[in-house]
Motif scaffolding. Structure first.
Motif, PDB file in Angstrom:
ATOM      1  N   ARG A 152       0.837  -1.350  -0.002  1.00  0.00           N
ATOM      2  CA  ARG A 152      -0.138  -0.049  -0.087  1.00  0.00           C
ATOM      3  C   ARG A 152       0.834   1.150   0.091  1.00  0.00           C
ATOM      4  N   TYR A 199      -8.681  -7.665  -0.720  1.00  0.00           N
ATOM      5  CA  TYR A 199      -8.874  -6.608  -1.077  1.00  0.00           C
ATOM      6  C   TYR A 199      -9.409  -5.540  -0.044  1.00  0.00           C
ATOM      7  N   THR A 200     -10.401  -6.045   0.627  1.00  0.00           N
ATOM      8  CA  THR A 200     -10.950  -5.076   1.903  1.00  0.00           C
ATOM      9  C   THR A 200      -9.709  -4.925   2.741  1.00  0.00           C
ATOM     10  N   GLN A 203      -7.514  -2.300   1.269  1.00  0.00           N
ATOM     11  CA  GLN A 203      -8.261  -0.948   1.400  1.00  0.00           C
ATOM     12  C   GLN A 203      -8.448  -0.332   2.773  1.00  0.00           C
ATOM     13  N   THR A 204      -8.587  -0.984   3.880  1.00  0.00           N
ATOM     14  CA  THR A 204      -8.652  -0.287   5.062  1.00  0.00           C
ATOM     15  C   THR A 204      -7.510  -0.310   5.634  1.00  0.00           C
ATOM     16  N   LYS A 221      -7.560  -7.022  -8.877  1.00  0.00           N
ATOM     17  CA  LYS A 221      -7.657  -5.418  -8.707  1.00  0.00           C
ATOM     18  C   LYS A 221      -6.991  -4.929  -7.560  1.00  0.00           C
ATOM     19  N   PHE A 222      -6.110  -5.681  -6.816  1.00  0.00           N
ATOM     20  CA  PHE A 222      -5.279  -5.172  -5.896  1.00  0.00           C
ATOM     21  C   PHE A 222      -4.650  -3.927  -6.177  1.00  0.00           C
ATOM     22  N   GLU A 224      -5.831  -1.159  -7.312  1.00  0.00           N
ATOM     23  CA  GLU A 224      -6.611  -0.245  -6.988  1.00  0.00           C
ATOM     24  C   GLU A 224      -6.257   0.271  -5.513  1.00  0.00           C
ATOM     25  N   VAL A 225      -5.758  -0.582  -4.750  1.00  0.00           N
ATOM     26  CA  VAL A 225      -5.703  -0.213  -3.161  1.00  0.00           C
ATOM     27  C   VAL A 225      -4.232  -0.231  -2.756  1.00  0.00           C
ATOM     28  N   THR A 226      -3.168  -0.303  -3.878  1.00  0.00           N
ATOM     29  CA  THR A 226      -1.750  -0.750  -3.469  1.00  0.00           C
ATOM     30  C   THR A 226      -1.008   0.424  -4.429  1.00  0.00           C
TER      31      THR A 226
END
Ligand code: KDO
Length: 330
Positions: A152, A199-200, A203-204, A221-222, A224-226
């Motif tokens: 992330r 994923y969650t 994201q969090t 879709k990792f 999108e959050v890394t």
């Protein structure tokens, strides 16, 4: 006990989702896996395996772990509650400790090496034990790809050169001992978690990162959050198309041959597609804004290899197997 807990969760999942099908007189081959339907392995199984057995069997895949939770599938097959899964050496190592040799970082070199090892006599006693003691037949190896460290944090925040740079990083690893050890060997602080929750968690911020090959980073879709991928290539990962031995034994010799050919065809098609994806996706991920770079690979390789050789895992590796695996590489 663990077995009792597993029995309970397996029973519940099965009674809700596994409705028996009596359509026609075909065998129903239910496969459960956490992968999505757009994963190359799923595509190949659907397009190659299913049609290859359709004259006598209905292939019924359940993706996204909707039938059984990740890492409960082998037990389900062994109990006769499931016919197929796409399993891993890490899952098998829970039952047969010597399988950890196929989970060790920087041992398998590439997709061809995996195929050579799978087809070599060195693998026969491993497969035989799985058949005899777990009732699971491993039909063919699938190529998952080179696992890398995907975080992330931006590269300004964490620049991964050596294992020391991963100190204190909460790295999600799948939930078995072999995976946790690999995370530790990389220098990170491993956290076990099922694939469908990653994923969650990214994201969090429940975890700092995860490790998977580029095609999985894209499919799930990792990206999108890394923000970065350090190309550690710490594990050239493989999975195995697994079938209930009891189901196999009920098939005629012709049907067995069709099942084996269909599995081989699916594995080959998947391997080619996945290798191509792996080669093509770096540009896509860079466009999405991720920093993608090579760390000091010698430093990672020597740190990880030393960790394995000094570990208890290596005590379970039958004599000569590591040498034979190395011989089959280049
Ligand atoms: C994962 O949980 O990170 C992993 O990549 C582990 C593999 O062994 C395999 O189970 C895979 O997930 C699933 O098939 C989902 O892609």
């Amino acid at each position: 006990t663990r077995r009792a807990v597993l029995a309970l969760s397996v029973g519940v999942a099965a009674s809700f989702s596994a409705l028996p099908s009596f359509a026609e007189d075909k065998i129903v081959l239910r496969l459960s896996s956490p992968m999505s339907e757009t994963d190359q392995r799923a595509i190949a199984l659907t397009e190659q395996f299913g049609p290859g057995v359709s004259s006598f069997a209905t292939f019924e895949p359940h993706w996204n772990a909707t039938l059984f939770k990740q890492n409960t599938e082998l037990e389900a097959i062994a109990r006769g509650n499931l016919e197929m899964s796409v399993t891993s050496a890490q899952e098998l190592a829970q039952f047969f400790p010597e399988w950890s040799i196929f989970t060790a970082g920087y041992v398998l070199q590439d997709a061809d090496h995996q195929v050579a090892v799978f087809n070599d006599a060195v693998m026969d006693p491993f497969k035989q034990k799985v058949e005899e003691e777990l009732g699971v037949k491993l039909l063919a190896p699938m190529y998952l790809g080179r696992r890398h460290v995907n975080l992330r944090q931006s590269r300004d925040e964490v620049d991964v050169r050596t294992p020391a740079d991963l100190a204190g990083i909460n790295l999600r690893m799948p939930g078995t001992d072999a995976w946790q050890f690999l995370g530790k060997a990389l220098g990170a602080n491993p956290t076990p978690m099922a694939f469908t929750e990653v994923y969650t968690a990214l994201q969090t911020g429940a975890v700092d990162g995860q490790d998977n090959p580029l095609p999985t980073v894209v499919d799930a879709k990792f990206y999108e959050v890394t923000k970065q991928i350090a190309l550690t290539s710490h594990l050239v990962d493989w999975n195995f198309i697994a079938l209930s031995k009891a189901v196999w034994e009920d098939l005629s010799p012709e049907q067995q041959q069709a099942v084996q050919s269909a599995a081989d065809a699916a594995a080959k098609a998947e391997r080619e597609a996945q290798l191509k994806k792996e080669a093509d996706l770096r540009g896509f991920l860079e466009q999405k804004g991720l920093a993608i770079y090579e760390p000091d690979l010698d430093s990672f390789r020597s740190h990880v290899q030393k960790a394995y050789l000094e570990s208890d895992f290596a005590n379970d590796w039958p004599a000569g197997v590591l040498e034979r695996i190395n011989e089959l590489g280049h």
